[in-house]
Design a protein around this motif. Structure first.
Motif, mmCIF file in Angstrom:
data_model
loop_
_atom_site.group_PDB
_atom_site.id
_atom_site.type_symbol
_atom_site.label_atom_id
_atom_site.label_comp_id
_atom_site.label_asym_id
_atom_site.label_seq_id
_atom_site.Cartn_x
_atom_site.Cartn_y
_atom_site.Cartn_z
ATOM 1 N N ARG A 356 1.016 -1.139 0.025
ATOM 2 C CA ARG A 356 0.147 -0.079 -0.076
ATOM 3 C C ARG A 356 0.958 1.268 -0.068
ATOM 4 N NH1 ARG A 356 -4.876 2.170 2.305
ATOM 5 N NH2 ARG A 356 -4.917 4.208 1.433
ATOM 6 N N GLU A 357 0.489 1.915 -1.004
ATOM 7 C CA GLU A 357 1.243 3.469 -0.922
ATOM 8 C C GLU A 357 0.403 4.349 -0.651
ATOM 9 O OE1 GLU A 357 4.299 5.905 -4.104
ATOM 10 O OE2 GLU A 357 3.922 3.674 -4.313
ATOM 11 N N VAL A 358 0.583 5.457 0.217
ATOM 12 C CA VAL A 358 -0.469 6.454 0.458
ATOM 13 C C VAL A 358 -0.193 7.803 -0.140
ATOM 14 C CG1 VAL A 358 -1.731 7.651 2.396
ATOM 15 C CG2 VAL A 358 -0.921 5.404 2.972
ATOM 16 N N ALA A 359 -1.404 8.606 -0.508
ATOM 17 C CA ALA A 359 -0.959 9.770 -1.317
ATOM 18 C C ALA A 359 -0.158 10.822 -0.492
ATOM 19 C CB ALA A 359 -2.238 10.278 -1.825
ATOM 20 N N GLY A 360 0.882 11.589 -0.977
ATOM 21 C CA GLY A 360 1.463 12.490 -0.253
ATOM 22 C C GLY A 360 2.957 12.630 -1.183
ATOM 23 N N THR A 361 3.711 13.497 -0.249
ATOM 24 C CA THR A 361 5.061 13.663 -1.032
ATOM 25 C C THR A 361 6.188 12.539 -0.307
ATOM 26 O OG1 THR A 361 4.423 16.117 -0.926
ATOM 27 C CG2 THR A 361 6.845 15.479 -1.009
ATOM 28 N N LYS A 362 6.909 12.183 -1.197
ATOM 29 C CA LYS A 362 7.971 11.435 -0.772
ATOM 30 C C LYS A 362 8.907 11.935 0.224
ATOM 31 C CE LYS A 362 7.989 8.643 -5.055
ATOM 32 N NZ LYS A 362 8.798 8.158 -6.053
ATOM 33 N N PRO A 363 9.345 11.150 1.360
ATOM 34 C CA PRO A 363 10.424 11.988 2.205
ATOM 35 C C PRO A 363 11.507 12.029 1.685
ATOM 36 C CG PRO A 363 9.932 9.582 2.985
ATOM 37 C CD PRO A 363 8.909 10.124 1.878
ATOM 38 N N PHE A 364 12.552 12.901 2.017
ATOM 39 C CA PHE A 364 13.722 12.929 1.509
ATOM 40 C C PHE A 364 14.953 12.166 2.222
ATOM 41 C CE2 PHE A 364 17.900 15.703 1.146
ATOM 42 C CZ PHE A 364 18.088 15.848 -0.231
#
Length: 406
Positions: A356-364
């Motif tokens: 499962r991949e949740v919508a958002g911005t990938k962390p750095f």
């Protein structure tokens, strides 16, 4: 709907090849539409009006005997099918690098989703080609291939002057090995193992394995040569540049809800009554919920599509999950969780969330830093490639065929 499926499969396959061959969608395997090979477009005059062309233009059709493989021409011999006495050369770059009509057309066919569409006709869905777009793509691909050959001609010339012929062979071998790995990945995506099976998919689309291999190898050689000239710049990409790019391009690191889910379907039609189907489905669900090997349960009990798809359910994004009755359960579950029985008009589904991949911005994190470094490297490569090509157009020798309307 059925008529559209072969075309979509053909387009998916061609698009995947275009991405691979271009080097910086699910892929379906199946019968591509049978239609006549695409004819060359009517071209009048030099087909490269935007680029300086030195030397006398070739005004008649040039042919090369089968087996001809001049210095720098690479896999030309492989391009010639057995029993075909000659191939049609449409451009000569530098001293001996040649561009064939076949290679250009195969490059165009890999972009067929850009000029082929389905329309409603008197006999149902019909395949329609945009001839103007097709011709424009032909010229675009011809120019791109000539640019590639200009870079390779420059590479051969410099290495010969430096008296490093062994390095040429080394580069060729490395590119051939890399192309073999790339083709292996493409065949895996199609679900085929042998070249014969791969050809069964390619040939109905007007594509051939030798030409695709040639495209891969020579593009890789050209890109590696360009990369070799900017190695220090690439090494100079540090954490400051990476962080700045990340902060200024956050939209490139957005993710959307995505899920990989497994499915077991128990069909009402396989049982004498609804109660029998329910009792059977419940036993399967209890085995899955108690930690049973879900994939093993799929192979043993699934009566739907998942057993043919390594257990995977249909759809990965919101609005794509099929059947619709299971979508809410799919998004409500966490990775590793198993649903209860989900009833549909035709039976029961039992689903398990694999990823499962949740919508958002990938962390750095390190993965994003590597991704960003690759983006910056590709940008440097593109800039250097463009600059090199512009210089080579001015100084190189390109002879392009003049064709007449057909």
């Amino acid at each position: 709907m059925d008529a559209a499926i072969p075309l979509s499969r053909c387009i998916s396959a061609a698009a995947l090849l275009h991405l691979a061959v271009g080097c910086t969608a699910p892929v379906y395997r199946g019968q591509a539409p049978q239609y006549e090979p695409l004819p060359p477009p009517p071209i009048v005059g030099s087909v490269m009006p935007a680029a300086p062309v030195q030397g006398q233009p070739i005004t008649t059709t040039q042919t090369v005997p089968a087996g001809y493989s001049p210095g720098g021409a690479g896999a030309i011999k492989a391009v010639v099918p057995q029993g075909v006495p000659a191939i049609r050369v449409i451009a000569v770059v530098g001293g001996s690098n040649v561009v064939t009509d076949q290679e250009v057309w195969e490059a165009v066919r890999q972009r067929m989703q850009e000029y082929v569409s389905l329309v409603d006709g008197p006999k149902g869905k019909e395949i329609v080609r945009d001839d103007a777009k097709e011709k424009a793509l032909y010229l675009e691909e011809l120019r791109r291939i000539i640019e590639r050959e200009l870079i390779l001609d420059e590479m051969y010339t410099r290495l010969r002057k430096a008296n490093k012929p062994a390095l040429v062979d080394e580069i060729k071998k490395a590119s051939a090995d890399q192309a073999t790995r790339q083709l292996g990945m493409i065949k895996k995506a199609y679900g085929v193992k042998t070249d014969d099976e791969f050809n069964d998919i390619l040939l109905p689309q007007g594509l051939t394995l030798p030409v695709i291999r040639r495209q891969l190898e020579r593009q890789m050689m050209a890109e590696e040569y360009v990369r070799s000239g900017i190695r220090e710049k690439i090494k100079g990409i540090g954490i400051t540049e990476i962080r700045t790019y990340y902060d200024e391009h956050l939209d490139e690191f957005k993710t959307e809800d995505r899920v990989k889910w497994l499915d077991i379907f128990v069909s009402f039609g396989r049982f004498p009554n609804a109660r029998a189907a329910y009792d059977h489905a419940l036993k399967v669900q209890q085995k899955a919920a108690s930690g049973g090997d879900f994939l093993a349960l799929v192979k043993e009990f699934d009566q739907g599509f998942a057993v043919h798809q390594n257990g995977e359910g249909i759809g990965t994004k919101r609005g794509e999950i099929q059947p619709q009755e299971v979508e809410s359960a799919v998004w409500a579950l966490k990775p590793g969780q198993v649903s209860g029985l989900i009833q549909t008009p035709t039976g029961y589904h039992i689903v398990k969330i694999a990823e499962r991949e949740v919508a958002g911005t990938k962390p750095f994190d390190m993965a994003v830093q590597d991704e960003t470094r690759n983006k910056l490297t590709r940008r440097l490569m593109a800039e250097e490639y463009k600059k090199m090509v512009e210089n080579l157009w001015r100084g190189g020798v390109v002879k392009v065929m003049i064709d007449t309307p057909r």
